[in-house]
Design a protein around this motif. Sequence first.
Motif, PDB file in Angstrom:
ATOM      1  N   ILE A 165       0.834  -1.196   0.000  1.00 48.44           N
ATOM      2  CA  ILE A 165       0.000   0.000   0.000  1.00 48.44           C
ATOM      3  C   ILE A 165       0.874   1.255   0.000  1.00 48.44           C
ATOM      4  O   ILE A 165       1.779   1.406   0.821  1.00 48.44           O
ATOM      5  CB  ILE A 165      -0.938   0.036   1.227  1.00 48.44           C
ATOM      6  N   VAL A 166       0.584   2.151  -0.946  1.00 44.08           N
ATOM      7  CA  VAL A 166       1.285   3.424  -1.061  1.00 44.08           C
ATOM      8  C   VAL A 166       0.263   4.548  -0.944  1.00 44.08           C
ATOM      9  O   VAL A 166      -0.764   4.540  -1.632  1.00 44.08           O
ATOM     10  CB  VAL A 166       2.025   3.546  -2.414  1.00 44.08           C
ATOM     11  N   ILE A 167       0.538   5.510  -0.080  1.00 46.13           N
ATOM     12  CA  ILE A 167      -0.299   6.702   0.052  1.00 46.13           C
ATOM     13  C   ILE A 167       0.594   7.919  -0.175  1.00 46.13           C
ATOM     14  O   ILE A 167       1.596   8.103   0.528  1.00 46.13           O
ATOM     15  CB  ILE A 167      -0.951   6.786   1.452  1.00 46.13           C
ATOM     16  N   ASP A 168       0.249   8.711  -1.190  1.00 42.78           N
ATOM     17  CA  ASP A 168       1.036   9.920  -1.494  1.00 42.78           C
ATOM     18  C   ASP A 168       2.533   9.621  -1.606  1.00 42.78           C
ATOM     19  O   ASP A 168       3.375  10.288  -0.984  1.00 42.78           O
ATOM     20  CB  ASP A 168       0.801  10.994  -0.428  1.00 42.78           C
ATOM     21  N   ASP A 169       2.861   8.585  -2.375  1.00 43.42           N
ATOM     22  CA  ASP A 169       4.249   8.205  -2.670  1.00 43.42           C
ATOM     23  C   ASP A 169       4.991   7.593  -1.477  1.00 43.42           C
ATOM     24  O   ASP A 169       6.190   7.326  -1.561  1.00 43.42           O
ATOM     25  CB  ASP A 169       5.057   9.400  -3.199  1.00 43.42           C
ATOM     26  N   GLU A 170       4.301   7.355  -0.377  1.00 40.96           N
ATOM     27  CA  GLU A 170       4.937   6.737   0.787  1.00 40.96           C
ATOM     28  C   GLU A 170       4.407   5.316   0.971  1.00 40.96           C
ATOM     29  O   GLU A 170       3.198   5.092   1.015  1.00 40.96           O
ATOM     30  CB  GLU A 170       4.648   7.551   2.053  1.00 40.96           C
ATOM     31  N   VAL A 171       5.327   4.352   1.064  1.00 36.68           N
ATOM     32  CA  VAL A 171       4.928   2.971   1.334  1.00 36.68           C
ATOM     33  C   VAL A 171       4.528   2.883   2.802  1.00 36.68           C
ATOM     34  O   VAL A 171       5.355   3.041   3.696  1.00 36.68           O
ATOM     35  CB  VAL A 171       6.073   1.986   1.030  1.00 36.68           C
ATOM     36  N   VAL A 172       3.246   2.631   3.037  1.00 38.34           N
ATOM     37  CA  VAL A 172       2.742   2.594   4.415  1.00 38.34           C
ATOM     38  C   VAL A 172       2.490   1.177   4.909  1.00 38.34           C
ATOM     39  O   VAL A 172       2.296   0.960   6.107  1.00 38.34           O
ATOM     40  CB  VAL A 172       1.446   3.429   4.549  1.00 38.34           C
ATOM     41  N   LYS A 173       2.501   0.213   3.988  1.00 37.25           N
ATOM     42  CA  LYS A 173       2.312  -1.174   4.395  1.00 37.25           C
ATOM     43  C   LYS A 173       2.891  -2.101   3.338  1.00 37.25           C
ATOM     44  O   LYS A 173       2.714  -1.882   2.144  1.00 37.25           O
ATOM     45  CB  LYS A 173       0.816  -1.473   4.590  1.00 37.25           C
ATOM     46  N   HIS A 174       3.573  -3.152   3.774  1.00 35.38           N
ATOM     47  CA  HIS A 174       4.111  -4.145   2.852  1.00 35.38           C
ATOM     48  C   HIS A 174       4.213  -5.476   3.587  1.00 35.38           C
ATOM     49  O   HIS A 174       5.031  -5.635   4.493  1.00 35.38           O
ATOM     50  CB  HIS A 174       5.485  -3.721   2.325  1.00 35.38           C
ATOM     51  N   GLN A 175       3.357  -6.405   3.226  1.00 34.11           N
ATOM     52  CA  GLN A 175       3.330  -7.719   3.860  1.00 34.11           C
ATOM     53  C   GLN A 175       3.856  -8.772   2.894  1.00 34.11           C
ATOM     54  O   GLN A 175       3.486  -8.797   1.721  1.00 34.11           O
ATOM     55  CB  GLN A 175       1.894  -8.072   4.285  1.00 34.11           C
ATOM     56  N   THR A 176       4.713  -9.649   3.378  1.00 32.83           N
ATOM     57  CA  THR A 176       5.311 -10.672   2.530  1.00 32.83           C
ATOM     58  C   THR A 176       5.014 -12.067   3.081  1.00 32.83           C
ATOM     59  O   THR A 176       4.644 -12.232   4.242  1.00 32.83           O
ATOM     60  CB  THR A 176       6.837 -10.473   2.436  1.00 32.83           C
ATOM     61  N   MET A 177       5.201 -13.062   2.226  1.00 30.02           N
ATOM     62  CA  MET A 177       4.918 -14.437   2.591  1.00 30.02           C
ATOM     63  C   MET A 177       6.045 -15.040   3.427  1.00 30.02           C
ATOM     64  O   MET A 177       7.206 -14.640   3.300  1.00 30.02           O
ATOM     65  CB  MET A 177       4.702 -15.283   1.326  1.00 30.02           C
ATOM     66  N   ASP A 178       5.704 -16.015   4.258  1.00 28.41           N
ATOM     67  CA  ASP A 178       6.686 -16.739   5.035  1.00 28.41           C
ATOM     68  C   ASP A 178       7.590 -17.542   4.090  1.00 28.41           C
ATOM     69  O   ASP A 178       7.108 -18.266   3.213  1.00 28.41           O
ATOM     70  CB  ASP A 178       5.983 -17.685   6.015  1.00 28.41           C
ATOM     71  N   GLU A 179       8.897 -17.406   4.255  1.00 24.92           N
ATOM     72  CA  GLU A 179       9.847 -18.034   3.338  1.00 24.92           C
ATOM     73  C   GLU A 179       9.702 -19.554   3.307  1.00 24.92           C
ATOM     74  O   GLU A 179       9.796 -20.178   2.238  1.00 24.92           O
ATOM     75  CB  GLU A 179      11.276 -17.656   3.731  1.00 24.92           C
ATOM     76  N   THR A 180       9.450 -20.157   4.447  1.00 27.41           N
ATOM     77  CA  THR A 180       9.297 -21.613   4.506  1.00 27.41           C
ATOM     78  C   THR A 180       8.086 -22.069   3.704  1.00 27.41           C
ATOM     79  O   THR A 180       8.137 -23.075   2.975  1.00 27.41           O
ATOM     80  CB  THR A 180       9.148 -22.084   5.966  1.00 27.41           C
ATOM     81  N   VAL A 181       7.008 -21.320   3.808  1.00 24.29           N
ATOM     82  CA  VAL A 181       5.788 -21.632   3.059  1.00 24.29           C
ATOM     83  C   VAL A 181       6.046 -21.492   1.565  1.00 24.29           C
ATOM     84  O   VAL A 181       5.594 -22.310   0.747  1.00 24.29           O
ATOM     85  CB  VAL A 181       4.623 -20.732   3.505  1.00 24.29           C
TER      86      VAL A 181
END
Length: 280
Positions: free
Chosen positions: A69-85
């Motif tokens: 999620i980016v709001i006004d050019d700022e990344v405010v949220k970034h969720q990634t997957m579990d590496e093992t999964v």
Amino acid sequence: MKKIAFFDIDGTLCDSSGQVLASSKESIQAFRDKGNLTYICTGRSKPEILDSILEVGFDGIIGAGGGYIVIDDEVVKHQTMDETVVHHILTYFKENDIGYYLETNDGLFGSDNCVRKIREEMKTISENTGEPFDDLINKMAWFEEVLESHKHDEVDYTTVNKISFINNTVPFSDIAEKFGDECYMYHSTVELFGPQSGEIAVKGVDKKNAIEFVLEKLGMTKEQTIAFGDGDNDIVMFEAVDYGIAMDNATDNLKKIASEITDSADDDGIANSLKRNGWI
């Protein structure tokens, strides 16, 4: 009352050739000129959101199906997957000849069989519809170029937003049953990938949760929201907004819950709806 509009990309903002209509660009700009906000809301990850799309003009981005999620050019949220999964899933895909590409903010990383599996699906679609095979290849040329540009890059498996898979060997339901407890799964939003293909994301990440997060950040309410979409993954997006507009090319499931059905992505659907509702 100030509005905020959320736009899916494939089959909505982009027409069947993958381009943004001039009418869509002009109408979205006119909508913003009235003091309203516009957000991309797509399953695509950052590298797939091309400059030709961004140049339309948006106040923010919900990407990777809600994980970025980016709001006004700022990344405010970034969720990634579990590496093992991630590794567990990829082992299964390799064992079953399922093509895939990993979506990260640094690039798209395709399996060795990814392009082959996509073209197998295109061939089937061409045979079933009569649309020339070369025309289908041209529609995805930009995508294959993105994959090729990262072909020799090293993958950081801790940064995977989402996994998209191209599959014609195992029923989608089998894959969903195997990984559905660990991940959020849905059918592919890219029609050319075929009906048994899909996308795998972080559990709890979807367009609805992302929109609600954005509204809270902006201090806006559901009553101020509208959204344009075409696929089943837009159902949760429509649940998050006050007024959901389905394109004429949308799935039946989305049309059933839409506040309005506009013209298709090829026939000025976005512009016509914005005008019809008096938003521009």
